[in-house]
Design a protein around this motif. Sequence first.
Motif, short mmCIF file in Angstrom:
data_model
loop_
_atom_site.label_atom_id
_atom_site.label_comp_id
_atom_site.label_asym_id
_atom_site.label_seq_id
_atom_site.Cartn_x
_atom_site.Cartn_y
_atom_site.Cartn_z
N TYR A 63 0.85 -1.19 0.00
CA TYR A 63 0.00 0.00 0.00
C TYR A 63 0.88 1.24 0.00
O TYR A 63 2.01 1.20 0.48
CB TYR A 63 -0.89 0.01 1.24
N GLU A 64 0.33 2.34 -0.50
CA GLU A 64 1.08 3.60 -0.58
C GLU A 64 0.24 4.73 -0.02
O GLU A 64 -0.95 4.82 -0.32
CB GLU A 64 1.42 3.86 -2.05
N ASP B 215 -3.88 1.11 -8.30
CA ASP B 215 -3.35 2.09 -9.24
C ASP B 215 -2.76 1.34 -10.43
O ASP B 215 -1.80 0.58 -10.28
CB ASP B 215 -2.28 2.93 -8.57
N ARG C 194 -3.14 2.49 -3.66
CA ARG C 194 -3.15 3.84 -3.07
C ARG C 194 -4.29 3.96 -2.08
O ARG C 194 -5.44 3.74 -2.42
CB ARG C 194 -3.27 4.88 -4.17
N ARG D 131 -6.73 5.98 0.47
CA ARG D 131 -7.33 7.29 0.67
C ARG D 131 -7.80 7.48 2.12
O ARG D 131 -7.63 8.55 2.69
CB ARG D 131 -8.49 7.48 -0.29
N ILE E 64 -5.82 12.40 -1.72
CA ILE E 64 -5.23 11.99 -2.99
C ILE E 64 -6.30 12.01 -4.06
O ILE E 64 -7.49 11.91 -3.77
CB ILE E 64 -4.60 10.58 -2.91
N LYS F 224 6.43 9.88 0.11
CA LYS F 224 5.46 8.80 0.27
C LYS F 224 6.03 7.70 1.16
O LYS F 224 7.23 7.64 1.42
CB LYS F 224 5.06 8.20 -1.08
N GLN G 249 5.42 3.39 1.77
CA GLN G 249 4.77 2.16 1.34
C GLN G 249 4.85 1.16 2.48
O GLN G 249 5.84 1.11 3.21
CB GLN G 249 5.45 1.58 0.10
#
Length: 82
Positions: free
Chosen positions: A5-6, A29, A36, A38, A51, A75, A77
Amino acid sequence: MMRTYEVPQEGAEELRVGSWVEIFEAYCDPRSQAVRVRTMRVGAKKLDFMIERPGGNLLRPHEGKITQIYRSSGKAQFSINL
């Protein structure tokens, strides 16, 4: 099953290996291999990241335990074990 995940770096200081997370809103993504995020919860703290919605698919809410964290400029991850 393990996923990566990012999230943006701001707010990522809450992430710790071994923490339990709930992912409420996340998108696959198509431009990267990371999902990604949110909206998520880490422990008792809810995190909302502003985002853009990528063109990928919205994932169902899910939860898991953080197993790895990678931080870079702008970022972070992390991987969770579902």
